[in-house]
Design a protein around this motif. Structure first.
Motif, short mmCIF file in Angstrom:
data_model
loop_
_atom_site.label_atom_id
_atom_site.label_comp_id
_atom_site.label_asym_id
_atom_site.label_seq_id
_atom_site.Cartn_x
_atom_site.Cartn_y
_atom_site.Cartn_z
N ALA A 188 0.38 -1.18 -0.32
CA ALA A 188 0.28 0.32 -0.08
C ALA A 188 0.75 1.04 -0.67
O ALA A 188 1.40 1.67 1.08
N SER A 189 0.58 2.23 -0.79
CA SER A 189 1.38 2.89 -1.18
C SER A 189 0.81 4.65 -0.31
O SER A 189 1.60 5.17 -0.05
N THR A 190 -0.20 3.84 0.26
CA THR A 190 -1.65 5.47 1.18
C THR A 190 -1.90 4.84 2.27
O THR A 190 -2.29 3.40 2.27
N PHE A 191 -2.51 5.65 3.06
CA PHE A 191 -2.88 5.08 4.66
C PHE A 191 -3.92 4.33 4.18
O PHE A 191 -3.73 3.77 5.02
N ASN A 192 -5.19 5.25 3.68
CA ASN A 192 -6.69 4.93 3.36
C ASN A 192 -5.96 3.47 2.17
O ASN A 192 -7.02 2.80 2.69
N ASN A 193 -5.32 3.41 1.33
CA ASN A 193 -5.17 2.29 1.01
C ASN A 193 -5.17 0.59 2.11
O ASN A 193 -5.60 0.20 2.03
N ALA A 194 -4.18 1.07 2.81
CA ALA A 194 -3.43 0.41 3.64
C ALA A 194 -4.69 -0.34 4.81
O ALA A 194 -4.44 -0.97 5.30
N GLN A 195 -5.23 1.15 5.20
CA GLN A 195 -6.64 0.44 5.69
C GLN A 195 -7.17 0.05 4.79
O GLN A 195 -7.73 -1.10 6.21
N SER A 196 -7.94 -0.02 3.91
CA SER A 196 -8.78 -0.94 3.45
C SER A 196 -8.11 -2.36 3.78
O SER A 196 -8.98 -3.54 3.56
N LEU A 197 -6.82 -2.60 3.15
CA LEU A 197 -6.48 -3.81 2.87
C LEU A 197 -6.52 -4.27 3.86
O LEU A 197 -6.66 -5.78 4.03
N ILE A 198 -6.64 -4.29 5.14
CA ILE A 198 -5.94 -4.33 6.24
C ILE A 198 -7.76 -4.90 6.83
O ILE A 198 -7.65 -5.88 7.81
N GLU A 199 -8.33 -4.24 6.74
CA GLU A 199 -9.75 -4.15 6.76
C GLU A 199 -10.35 -5.54 5.91
O GLU A 199 -11.38 -6.37 6.41
N GLU A 200 -9.80 -5.27 4.93
CA GLU A 200 -10.83 -6.51 3.58
C GLU A 200 -9.41 -8.00 3.42
O GLU A 200 -10.71 -9.24 3.36
N HIS A 201 -8.29 -8.26 4.10
CA HIS A 201 -8.09 -9.23 4.15
C HIS A 201 -6.81 -9.86 5.33
O HIS A 201 -6.82 -8.93 6.67
N GLN A 202 -6.95 -10.96 4.93
CA GLN A 202 -6.02 -11.63 6.53
C GLN A 202 -3.72 -11.17 6.36
O GLN A 202 -3.90 -11.32 5.41
N ILE A 203 -4.30 -9.96 7.28
CA ILE A 203 -2.50 -10.18 7.07
C ILE A 203 -2.21 -10.28 8.37
O ILE A 203 -3.17 -9.98 9.42
N ASP A 204 -0.69 -10.42 8.34
CA ASP A 204 -0.11 -11.82 9.51
C ASP A 204 0.85 -10.62 9.94
O ASP A 204 1.01 -10.87 11.36
N LEU A 205 1.23 -9.47 9.46
CA LEU A 205 2.09 -8.62 9.84
C LEU A 205 2.46 -7.19 9.28
O LEU A 205 2.19 -7.12 7.54
N VAL A 206 2.72 -6.29 10.01
CA VAL A 206 2.70 -4.97 8.72
C VAL A 206 3.59 -4.29 9.60
O VAL A 206 4.26 -4.04 10.33
N LEU A 207 4.16 -3.20 8.17
CA LEU A 207 5.56 -3.22 8.27
C LEU A 207 5.96 -1.89 7.22
O LEU A 207 5.05 -1.36 6.92
N THR A 208 5.51 -0.95 8.30
CA THR A 208 4.98 0.78 7.99
C THR A 208 5.98 1.55 8.18
O THR A 208 6.51 1.17 8.80
N ASP A 209 6.06 2.69 7.06
CA ASP A 209 6.77 3.23 7.52
C ASP A 209 6.00 4.39 8.28
O ASP A 209 5.11 4.26 8.60
N TYR A 210 7.00 5.07 8.71
CA TYR A 210 6.34 6.02 9.85
C TYR A 210 5.66 7.64 9.35
O TYR A 210 4.65 7.72 9.63
N ARG A 211 6.21 7.48 8.32
CA ARG A 211 5.95 9.11 8.02
C ARG A 211 4.97 8.40 6.56
O ARG A 211 5.69 8.33 5.32
N LEU A 212 3.82 8.46 6.56
CA LEU A 212 2.79 8.39 5.11
C LEU A 212 2.09 9.38 4.90
O LEU A 212 2.99 10.74 4.77
#
Length: 444
Positions: free
Chosen positions: A31-55
């Motif tokens: 995911a390249s955006t915060f909103n895209n990341a939120q959608s993926l987390i809510e719609e898919h089975q995610i086992d680990l999130v690796l995220t940059d601090y500054r989005l």
């Protein structure tokens, strides 16, 4: 196959990490955006999130509650610049599993991810901030005196106030007092008051009834209720709002508390240990912290000196942390070079023991030979920026040519975002500094 969500608004960097993880056998989502990341987390089975601090329009920290809502056991790993390390450490207190500083070392990244999945398999919902058995006695005279005080006070039921800078090990001291007390068979609950938002602090400490406020969908027990006859550790106690201080004082005095929205009270029988890196006595005189609460908490105090003031402990703890890191990374027969020892002894260690342990863990991971050399140390350790408190560049009250915001930012950078030291340099108390950081919208 475990699925890792990579969140980074730098597309080239994110895709590079994605390609590396795929080659290591992981399934990935990007995911390249915060909103895209939120959608993926809510719609898919995610086992680990690796995220940059500054989005793009938020931070990696804003993803934490979203992830935990879907699955509380899903690890979140924060990628951060070294200047944001203070934020990353706070993120761990808020529920992140770990942080990785840029530039990313592939071996370190892989190790953190595998460690997160291993911990998830062994104990998917258990989180222990202070592993038992990790208290280490220092060899400095002041360290030995503090240890004697711990052994003296532990068997009693007196409230204890632990004083010291961030990273000196105040929570380990509290855990040690609990382990040596007659309550050691009961729970030990650590609460970071600095991470409690004013709106939820009362609920977290004392609990609430369903419908007590907007969002209270079910009954919840507070920390004081859950700890029962054990020990509650209130870290960064000076950050509690005045209203919460009043409720805490009443609970301590009457040994009773009430959930928000409830009519009945429950008894409080736990022991209270508090900690602060602020001058609570001065704050009580100025009215920023209730004087009667200060005296209730300070039936006995233990001061832990910063690492720079107990030089004998630096290499002593360094060798201990080296043993831990060798065991963690499956390595052996690695020593610390004389050049690194000299750097360690002359460095100020603003992050104290926590920073020392992190530096050694990183060095062991990067070490390819049988000796930790200067090459394995972070740049900030090799060439530290020293800030003289006696020769401060400018006091806030004397600022004329520069704005307060510029001065605060400049000093935070010089002290590597050590807020206690920044406050001392600027000639203000820490609470005033926090208020100004909030006022000027300074990101930490």
């Amino acid at each position: 196959m475990n699925t890792i969500l990579i969140v980074d608004d730098d597309t080239s960097f994110g895709m590079m990490i994605e390609g590396f993880l795929k080659r290591k056998g992981f399934k990935t989502q990007y995911a390249s955006t915060f909103n895209n990341a939120q959608s993926l987390i809510e719609e898919h089975q995610i086992d680990l999130v690796l995220t940059d601090y500054r989005l793009d329009n938020a931070t990696g920290l804003d993803l934490l509650p979203i992830v935990k809502k879907q699955n509380p056991s899903t690890p979140v790993v924060l990628i951060t610049a070294y200047s944001d390390i203070r934020v990353a450490v706070n993120a761990i207190k808020l529920g992140a599993f770990e942080y990785i500083a840029k530039p990313i070392n592939p071996d370190e990244l892989l190790h953190v991810i595998n460690r997160a999945f291993d911990k998830q398999k062994k104990s998917p919902r258990k989180k222990s901030a202070v592993p038992k058995g990790e208290y280490i006695r220092g060899i400095n005279r002041h360290s030995l005196e503090a240890d004697q005080q711990i052994e003296l006070i532990a068997p009693t039921d007196l409230s204890v106030l632990i004083l010291g800078e961030s990273g000196v090990g105040k929570e380990y001291v509290a855990q040690r007092i609990h382990e040596l007390s007659t309550r050691n068979g009961e729970p030990f609950v650590a609460v970071d008051c600095g991470a409690l938002h004013t709106d939820i602090a009362s609920s977290e400490l004392f609990g609430h009834k369903k419908g007590a406020f907007t969002g209270a969908m079910e009954d919840k027990s507070g920390h004081f209720e859950m700890v029962k006859n054990g020990t509650i550790f209130l870290d960064e106690i000076g950050n509690l709002s005045y209203d919460v201080q009043v409720k805490l004082l009443r609970a301590i005095q009457e040994r009773k508390a009430r959930r928000l929205g409830a009519n009945e009270e429950y008894p409080i029988s736990c022991r209270i240990i508090a900690a602060t890196n602020e001058d609570l006595r001065g704050s009580s005189f100025s009215g920023k912290f209730r004087e009667d609460l200060y005296h209730r908490l300070n039936e006995f105090s233990i001061k832990i000196l910063p690492l720079r003031e107990r030089k004998e402990d630096i290499l002593f703890y360094g060798y201990k942390f080296l043993d831990f890191a060798l065991n963690e990374f499956g390595k052996e027969n690695i020593i610390i070079s004389s050049g690194v020892k000299d750097i360690f002894q002359n460095y100020e260690w603003p992050g104290n023991l926590r920073e020392l342990r992190n530096v050694i863990r990183r060095a062991v991971l990067l070490c390819r030979g049988d000796e930790i050399t200067v090459a394995e140390l972070p740049h900030e350790i090799k060439q530290p920026v020293k800030v003289s408190e006696q020769n401060s560049p400018v006091q806030l009250k004397d600022a004329k040519e520069k704005s307060e915001r510029e001065i605060i930012l400049e000093t935070l950078e010089q002290t590597k975002y050590n807020k206690a030291k920044t406050a001392r340099i600027l000639g203000v108390d820490r609470k005033t500094l926090y208020n100004k950081i909030h006022k000027y919208g300074i990101e930490l």
